[in-house]
Every structure is written in structure tokens, then in C-alpha cells.
Design a protein around this motif. Structure first.
Motif, PDB file in Angstrom:
ATOM      1  N   GLY A  26       0.808  -1.208   0.000  1.00 25.34           N
ATOM      2  CA  GLY A  26       0.000   0.000   0.000  1.00 25.34           C
ATOM      3  C   GLY A  26       0.843   1.261   0.000  1.00 25.34           C
ATOM      4  O   GLY A  26       0.368   2.345   0.304  1.00 25.34           O
ATOM      5  N   CYS A  27       2.096   1.126  -0.343  1.00 28.24           N
ATOM      6  CA  CYS A  27       3.053   2.221  -0.333  1.00 28.24           C
ATOM      7  C   CYS A  27       3.358   2.649  -1.768  1.00 28.24           C
ATOM      8  O   CYS A  27       3.452   1.809  -2.652  1.00 28.24           O
ATOM      9  CB  CYS A  27       4.330   1.761   0.361  1.00 28.24           C
ATOM     10  SG  CYS A  27       5.545   3.045   0.612  1.00 28.24           S
ATOM     11  N   SER A  28       3.508   3.941  -1.972  1.00 24.19           N
ATOM     12  CA  SER A  28       3.945   4.438  -3.272  1.00 24.19           C
ATOM     13  C   SER A  28       5.464   4.306  -3.322  1.00 24.19           C
ATOM     14  O   SER A  28       6.161   4.767  -2.418  1.00 24.19           O
ATOM     15  CB  SER A  28       3.531   5.898  -3.429  1.00 24.19           C
ATOM     16  OG  SER A  28       4.097   6.438  -4.593  1.00 24.19           O
ATOM     17  N   ILE A  29       5.981   3.649  -4.352  1.00 23.15           N
ATOM     18  CA  ILE A  29       7.421   3.404  -4.481  1.00 23.15           C
ATOM     19  C   ILE A  29       7.890   4.051  -5.770  1.00 23.15           C
ATOM     20  O   ILE A  29       7.361   3.767  -6.840  1.00 23.15           O
ATOM     21  CB  ILE A  29       7.721   1.892  -4.508  1.00 23.15           C
ATOM     22  CG1 ILE A  29       7.148   1.211  -3.264  1.00 23.15           C
ATOM     23  CG2 ILE A  29       9.221   1.651  -4.624  1.00 23.15           C
ATOM     24  CD1 ILE A  29       7.177  -0.305  -3.308  1.00 23.15           C
ATOM     25  N   GLU A  30       8.889   4.919  -5.656  1.00 20.01           N
ATOM     26  CA  GLU A  30       9.403   5.634  -6.822  1.00 20.01           C
ATOM     27  C   GLU A  30      10.899   5.358  -6.969  1.00 20.01           C
ATOM     28  O   GLU A  30      11.689   5.663  -6.081  1.00 20.01           O
ATOM     29  CB  GLU A  30       9.168   7.129  -6.637  1.00 20.01           C
ATOM     30  CG  GLU A  30       9.409   7.946  -7.859  1.00 20.01           C
ATOM     31  CD  GLU A  30       9.056   9.405  -7.620  1.00 20.01           C
ATOM     32  OE1 GLU A  30       9.857  10.252  -8.031  1.00 20.01           O
ATOM     33  OE2 GLU A  30       8.008   9.678  -7.006  1.00 20.01           O
ATOM     34  N   VAL A  31      11.262   4.763  -8.102  1.00 15.27           N
ATOM     35  CA  VAL A  31      12.660   4.456  -8.408  1.00 15.27           C
ATOM     36  C   VAL A  31      13.067   5.319  -9.599  1.00 15.27           C
ATOM     37  O   VAL A  31      12.388   5.286 -10.622  1.00 15.27           O
ATOM     38  CB  VAL A  31      12.855   2.961  -8.752  1.00 15.27           C
ATOM     39  CG1 VAL A  31      14.298   2.658  -9.073  1.00 15.27           C
ATOM     40  CG2 VAL A  31      12.364   2.085  -7.623  1.00 15.27           C
ATOM     41  N   PRO A  32      14.162   6.088  -9.487  1.00 10.95           N
ATOM     42  CA  PRO A  32      14.595   6.900 -10.637  1.00 10.95           C
ATOM     43  C   PRO A  32      14.871   6.016 -11.845  1.00 10.95           C
ATOM     44  O   PRO A  32      15.463   4.950 -11.713  1.00 10.95           O
ATOM     45  CB  PRO A  32      15.885   7.558 -10.154  1.00 10.95           C
ATOM     46  CG  PRO A  32      15.961   7.323  -8.701  1.00 10.95           C
ATOM     47  CD  PRO A  32      15.055   6.195  -8.363  1.00 10.95           C
ATOM     48  N   GLN A  33      14.427   6.451 -13.025  1.00  6.51           N
ATOM     49  CA  GLN A  33      14.595   5.626 -14.212  1.00  6.51           C
ATOM     50  C   GLN A  33      15.477   6.276 -15.268  1.00  6.51           C
ATOM     51  O   GLN A  33      15.495   5.838 -16.402  1.00  6.51           O
ATOM     52  CB  GLN A  33      13.238   5.312 -14.821  1.00  6.51           C
ATOM     53  CG  GLN A  33      12.395   4.473 -13.890  1.00  6.51           C
ATOM     54  CD  GLN A  33      11.164   3.938 -14.568  1.00  6.51           C
ATOM     55  OE1 GLN A  33      11.024   3.993 -15.775  1.00  6.51           O
ATOM     56  NE2 GLN A  33      10.253   3.411 -13.788  1.00  6.51           N
ATOM     57  N   LEU A  52       9.784   6.464  -0.916  1.00  6.04           N
ATOM     58  CA  LEU A  52       8.609   5.751  -0.429  1.00  6.04           C
ATOM     59  C   LEU A  52       7.629   6.758   0.151  1.00  6.04           C
ATOM     60  O   LEU A  52       8.039   7.664   0.880  1.00  6.04           O
ATOM     61  CB  LEU A  52       9.004   4.743   0.650  1.00  6.04           C
ATOM     62  CG  LEU A  52      10.077   3.728   0.283  1.00  6.04           C
ATOM     63  CD1 LEU A  52      10.447   2.890   1.488  1.00  6.04           C
ATOM     64  CD2 LEU A  52       9.612   2.850  -0.853  1.00  6.04           C
ATOM     65  N   ALA A  53       6.347   6.605  -0.143  1.00  8.52           N
ATOM     66  CA  ALA A  53       5.316   7.479   0.407  1.00  8.52           C
ATOM     67  C   ALA A  53       4.152   6.611   0.866  1.00  8.52           C
ATOM     68  O   ALA A  53       3.720   5.707   0.158  1.00  8.52           O
ATOM     69  CB  ALA A  53       4.848   8.483  -0.626  1.00  8.52           C
ATOM     70  N   GLY A  54       3.683   6.900   2.055  1.00 11.47           N
ATOM     71  CA  GLY A  54       2.576   6.148   2.629  1.00 11.47           C
ATOM     72  C   GLY A  54       2.671   6.201   4.140  1.00 11.47           C
ATOM     73  O   GLY A  54       3.448   6.980   4.698  1.00 11.47           O
ATOM     74  N   SER A  55       1.905   5.368   4.798  1.00  4.88           N
ATOM     75  CA  SER A  55       1.958   5.330   6.255  1.00  4.88           C
ATOM     76  C   SER A  55       3.314   4.792   6.707  1.00  4.88           C
ATOM     77  O   SER A  55       4.043   4.180   5.920  1.00  4.88           O
ATOM     78  CB  SER A  55       0.846   4.430   6.801  1.00  4.88           C
ATOM     79  OG  SER A  55       1.106   3.076   6.468  1.00  4.88           O
ATOM     80  N   ALA A  56       3.634   5.027   7.958  1.00  4.86           N
ATOM     81  CA  ALA A  56       4.920   4.558   8.491  1.00  4.86           C
ATOM     82  C   ALA A  56       5.041   3.040   8.352  1.00  4.86           C
ATOM     83  O   ALA A  56       6.097   2.525   7.976  1.00  4.86           O
ATOM     84  CB  ALA A  56       5.079   4.983   9.943  1.00  4.86           C
ATOM     85  N   ALA A  57       3.961   2.320   8.636  1.00  5.60           N
ATOM     86  CA  ALA A  57       3.988   0.854   8.539  1.00  5.60           C
ATOM     87  C   ALA A  57       4.190   0.412   7.092  1.00  5.60           C
ATOM     88  O   ALA A  57       4.963  -0.504   6.821  1.00  5.60           O
ATOM     89  CB  ALA A  57       2.697   0.268   9.093  1.00  5.60           C
ATOM     90  N   ALA A  58       3.505   1.083   6.160  1.00  5.43           N
ATOM     91  CA  ALA A  58       3.641   0.729   4.746  1.00  5.43           C
ATOM     92  C   ALA A  58       5.055   1.005   4.253  1.00  5.43           C
ATOM     93  O   ALA A  58       5.634   0.203   3.523  1.00  5.43           O
ATOM     94  CB  ALA A  58       2.629   1.499   3.900  1.00  5.43           C
ATOM     95  N   ARG A  59       5.635   2.138   4.663  1.00  5.40           N
ATOM     96  CA  ARG A  59       7.010   2.461   4.247  1.00  5.40           C
ATOM     97  C   ARG A  59       7.998   1.457   4.814  1.00  5.40           C
ATOM     98  O   ARG A  59       8.930   1.039   4.133  1.00  5.40           O
ATOM     99  CB  ARG A  59       7.382   3.877   4.704  1.00  5.40           C
ATOM    100  CG  ARG A  59       6.656   4.960   3.941  1.00  5.40           C
ATOM    101  CD  ARG A  59       7.235   6.344   4.182  1.00  5.40           C
ATOM    102  NE  ARG A  59       7.570   6.642   5.558  1.00  5.40           N
ATOM    103  CZ  ARG A  59       6.781   7.246   6.439  1.00  5.40           C
ATOM    104  NH1 ARG A  59       5.572   7.634   6.077  1.00  5.40           N
ATOM    105  NH2 ARG A  59       7.191   7.485   7.667  1.00  5.40           N
TER     106      ARG A  59
END
Length: 101
Positions: A26-33, A52-59
Motif C-alpha cells: 500500500g506504499c507508493s514506491i518511486e525508483v529513478p529511471q 517511499l510514500a505512505g503510512s509509516a507501517a507501509a514504508r
């Protein structure tokens, strides 16, 4: 931060691994491409900063999955565990199943 040479393991074929991790955590994950150097300012040379963006648990869950994927772990095992499945360590190193017979 993960080693730059592990970005392919984190993204997976056609983005399958990163999509699965996003779905499971449930976390937004961004990897530079970008094709050029991906080292962020202040980072160690040869590393990539994964956002990473989301709740602390999701991150926390996503970070654990990403670190494991970077060292060759199976992200599907972590994704399944976070979704509530029971994942048993099997210790099988030969994925071609030659040793299973």
C-alpha cells in the motif's frame, strides 16, 4: 538507498516486481529511471535513492521488501507475508528443481 546495479531486480520484468510490492504494502514506491548516473546528492557513489510514500507501517514494509529484493530475495514471498499468507523458508537454492528429485 540501494545499489544502482540492483534497480532491475527491484523493478522486475516490465515493472512486475515493483507493481506487486506497491499492491502488497500500500506504499507508493518511486525508483529513478534515468539512464545517466542516479546517485542522489549526499548519497554514496553507486547507490540509488528509492522514494517511499505512505503510512509509516507501509514504508517500513516496502523498505524491507526492497532491501531483500536488492540482495536477491524473492519479493513475492515478502508481498505474500504482508498480505497475511504463511511463508515457510525452504532453503532451496536451485530454482531449476534438479535437487528436488
Amino acid at each position: 538507498e540501494v545499489p544502482a546495479n540492483c534497480v532491475g531486480l527491484i523493478i522486475g520484468r516490465a515493472g512486475s516486481t515493483i507493481k506487486r510490492l506497491k499492491q502488497a504494502t500500500g506504499c507508493s514506491i518511486e525508483v529513478p529511471q534515468s539512464r545517466g548516473p542516479r546517485t542522489a546528492p549526499g548519497s554514496e557513489e553507486g547507490t540509488v535513492v528509492v522514494k517511499l510514500a505512505g503510512s509509516a507501517a507501509a514504508r517500513k514494509q516496502a523498505a524491507t521488501c526492497i532491501r531483500d529484493a536488492a540482495v536477491g530475495g524473492d519479493p513475492e514471498d515478502f508481498a505474500a507475508r504482508f498480505e497475511g499468507s504463511l511463508v515457510l523458508p525452504h532453503g532451496l537454492e536451485n530454482f531449476d528443481r534438479e535437487a528436488w528429485c
